[in-house]
Structure formats: C-alpha cells, structure tokens
Enzyme design. Structure first.
Site, short mmCIF file in Angstrom:
data_model
loop_
_atom_site.label_atom_id
_atom_site.label_comp_id
_atom_site.label_asym_id
_atom_site.label_seq_id
_atom_site.Cartn_x
_atom_site.Cartn_y
_atom_site.Cartn_z
N THR A 42 0.83 -1.22 0.00
CA THR A 42 0.00 0.00 0.00
C THR A 42 0.85 1.26 0.00
OG1 THR A 42 -1.84 -1.10 1.06
CG2 THR A 42 -1.71 1.26 1.40
N TYR A 56 -8.27 0.39 -3.13
CA TYR A 56 -7.24 0.98 -4.00
C TYR A 56 -6.39 -0.15 -4.59
CZ TYR A 56 -4.83 -0.09 0.28
OH TYR A 56 -4.34 -0.76 1.37
N SER A 89 1.50 -7.67 -0.61
CA SER A 89 2.27 -8.61 0.23
C SER A 89 1.54 -9.92 0.53
CB SER A 89 2.74 -7.94 1.51
OG SER A 89 1.71 -7.83 2.46
N THR A 122 1.65 -4.23 4.24
CA THR A 122 1.55 -4.47 5.68
C THR A 122 0.98 -5.86 6.02
OG1 THR A 122 -0.64 -3.44 5.77
CG2 THR A 122 1.27 -2.03 6.23
N ASP A 123 0.32 -6.51 5.05
CA ASP A 123 -0.37 -7.76 5.40
C ASP A 123 0.57 -8.86 5.88
OD1 ASP A 123 -2.68 -6.48 4.75
OD2 ASP A 123 -3.03 -7.54 2.86
N LYS A 195 0.38 -7.25 12.86
CA LYS A 195 -0.68 -6.35 12.40
C LYS A 195 -1.93 -6.70 13.18
CE LYS A 195 -2.89 -4.65 8.21
NZ LYS A 195 -2.94 -4.69 6.73
N GLU A 316 -0.93 -28.57 27.65
CA GLU A 316 -2.19 -29.13 27.15
C GLU A 316 -1.99 -30.42 26.37
OE1 GLU A 316 -5.35 -28.03 27.82
OE2 GLU A 316 -4.28 -26.75 29.24
C1 SIN Z 1 -1.04 -2.98 2.83
O1 SIN Z 1 0.08 -2.79 2.40
O2 SIN Z 1 -1.46 -2.31 3.80
C2 SIN Z 1 -1.99 -3.99 2.29
C3 SIN Z 1 -1.58 -4.60 1.02
C4 SIN Z 1 -0.32 -5.38 1.13
O3 SIN Z 1 -0.04 -5.97 2.17
O4 SIN Z 1 0.41 -5.42 0.12
#
Ligand code: SIN
Length: 359
Positions: A42, A56, A89, A122-123, A195, A316
């Site tokens: 992103t 997007y 990602s 971020t994923d 995340k 467990e």
């Molecule tokens: C992001 O970057 O926030 C979402 C898309 C990605 O992980 O490439």
C-alpha cells in the site's frame, strides 16, 4: 597601508569561506548511506480519489517516485533505491524472501551501505521482518516499513513512515538491534510485532511484550532491548538455499476435524504448525492425524491462535511423549518461518525445540 589592510581582510574572508565550505562538506559526508529496497504494498499503492482508503490498488508506484515524494529524506541520508519486487504482500512467498535476504546481505557487506529500508505491504510485513531477523548476517540496521493508506490518500501515512524508517536505518542507535519495523512513529522488534487491525494506521502492535521505541522528529528513542537472538547470532544461512522446506499452518476452531492436517500430509509438507485453541490445545478429532503425521516424520509445532502468551511444553499435551515442539510465544505464522529455517539444519525435534526457545 590600505592595500595591506584589504589584503588581510581578503585573506580572512577567504579563510572563513574555506572553513564554511569544509564544514558543509564534512556535514555532507556524515550523512549515512541508506538503500531503499522496494517490494510493493500500500505504501506504493494508488487509489481513484484522495478519499479512497480501501479498494485501491497496491504496488503501483515505483521506488524512485517513492523517494521523490519525500525530499526531506535526502537531508538525513544519502539514499538510493532498488525495485526488488512490485507486489501486494499477500503474494509474498518463500522464493521472494530468499531473493530479498540475499540482496540485503550482499548490500550490507558493502562498506558504503550503512543501513537498509524495505518498503513492504503491511499484510505479511511482520513475517518478512521475522524471516530477515533470522537470516540477515549483519549488525547494520534493517528497517521494514509500510503504510495503511495509499500514496494518493488524504493524510497518507507512507511519507512520514518512510522518513522515519530512513532516519532509523541511518542511526547508529539502531545497530545490533535486529530487524526493526517502523510504523506510526513507533519502533517494533521483528519477532514480536503483528498487524492487529485491518485498516487503521496504528495497526502494528507488539502487544503485551511491547514496542521497543519511538521516533520523534525523525530521531529514534529506544526504551527496551531485544533479548532473543537474531541476525549475526543465528545459525541460519540462506546463501546457498534456493528453496525452503514446505511448512504449513492448520488452524483450530470449534468442531474442527482432521481434513486440513490430512491434506497437508498428503501435499508433502515437511512440517506443520498447529494453531491450537487456548494454550495450544489439540482437539480430539485432530489429534490422531497429528500423531500419525509425526509418525511419518513430519515435525509438528504446537502453537496457539490466541496471539499472546507462552504455549507451555507438556501443558495441554504431552509433548515429550508425542515428540512435538512448542512455539513458545511465536504466532503461528512466525512459528512457520522458524520451523522452515530449522528444517534446513536438522530434523531433530530436540534441536528444533531449542531453536524455538532461542529465537
Ligand atoms: C497494505 O500494504 O497495507 C496492504 C496490502 C499489502 O499488504 O500489500
């Protein structure tokens, strides 16, 4: 007389100009050399309008445009950019990690590279950061950064995150701290960050274990030390690897059976991380398939889908008897990474358990 005085004044002025020029040059040469490796996400995304913050397209803006969008970074570092990948990602794979890690190691071996910033979606950012944390062979700073809003959005968080990341990667205070994640003015250690929210800009958290610092005015402030071994202190070496062993995650939930575990065994996986409920509990309808998988040689790591806490060995489940490994505090997705790397070194569950308590 007048001639002599003006000669002296001229000499003094010349000396002053020389001093100023040398000071400016010294200032210039002091800037750290930071390489930005862009992989997409992103932070390199574009939306249809300035209010498009969902829906997007990720990974459309190139590394040079990312750098040009933040001219302030050229005042704090000598920056160069490389486009390593241009992907969202969720498509990050083991093959990308090996390429990226080798490039990071090659760059950091150069005396003229002081630090690296990796721009990333971020994923799966936390996974790439942890993988690199285990295989980078340098104490120089490596900072992974992303953004939650695309570059075209109102109040896009990419530019400030990139500015902070470059400052951090060029800072002597970040040397030897392992791979770091810089998001939302915070510094997180790769091992513990995750995340935690689908869309908000404060999504990256190290939760109970805590972030390790802040970035304020471009300056890093550290408050905690990372205690688990990383980078130069690991036993993992990707320099000769062109693939990683197949390891997958099977997720537990009420009413789960053994379909996923059996399918993973049939697919040829060498290792399996079980994301158990609670303290890594094994549902009765899944457990026999896990035992059978272990008997066939698959390494089983018992982890927890909870997100916090230690999965207790012999808690467990009787791990000694089942010959299972526990994930300690690693999330299932990070346990998968450590298990893959562990399997490049050994099949011994005793050794692999040691690694889970070390890294
Ligand atoms: C992001 O970057 O926030 C979402 C898309 C990605 O992980 O490439």
């Amino acid at each position: 007389m007048l001639f002599h005085r003006s000669k002296r004044a001229f000499a003094a002025l010349f000396a002053l100009l020389f001093l100023l020029a040398s000071a400016a040059q010294a200032q210039g040469t002091k800037l750290p050399n930071v390489t930005i490796l862009a992989t997409g996400g992103t932070i390199a995304g574009t939306g249809a309008t300035s209010t498009t913050t969902v829906g997007y397209t990720a990974a459309t803006v190139g590394v040079q445009a990312l750098i040009q969008a933040v001219p302030e970074i050229t005042k704090v570092a000598k920056v160069s950019g490389e486009q390593v990948f241009q992907i969202a990602s969720e498509n990050m794979g083991n093959e990308h990690w090996l390429i990226l890690a080798k490039r990071v190691n090659a760059l950091l071996a150069q005396p003229d590279v002081d630090g690296i910033v990796i721009t990333h979606g971020t994923d799966t950012l936390e996974e790439t950061a942890y993988f690199l944390n285990l295989v980078v062979k340098s104490k120089k700073p490596v900072v992974v950064v992303g953004s939650m809003r695309p570059s075209t959005a109102l109040s896009a968080d990419g530019p400030i995150n990139l500015y902070n990341a470059v400052n951090l990667a060029g800072s002597p205070s970040a040397v030897g701290k392992g791979v770091l994640v810089a998001m939302n003015d915070q510094i997180h250690a790769a091992r513990d960050v995750t995340k935690s929210n689908t869309t908000t800009t404060d999504t990256f958290r190290s939760s109970e274990l805590g972030m390790i610092g802040y970035i304020q005015g471009g300056k890093p402030f550290f408050y905690r030390e990372v205690t688990r071994k990383h980078t130069v202190d690991t036993e993992f070496d990707v320099s000769k690897l062109d693939a990683l062993p197949q390891v997958d995650v099977a997720y537990a939930y009420a009413n789960v059976g053994d379909v996923a575990v059996k399918a993973l065994v049939a697919s040829g996986a060498k290792g399996l991380v079980h994301a158990g409920v609670g303290n890594g509990s094994l549902p009765a309808k899944t457990k026999p398939a896990l035992i059978a998988a272990r008997e066939q040689g698959m390494v089983i790591v018992r982890s927890a889908r909870v997100g916090q806490g230690i999965v207790a060995r012999n808690g467990e489940a009787n791990d000694d008897q089942l010959d299972f490994v526990v994930s300690d505090t690693l999330s299932p997705q990070k346990a998968r990474i450590l298990l893959m790397l562990a399997l490049t070194k050994t099949n011994s569950t005793k050794e692999i358990q040691r690694m889970f308590y070390t890294y």
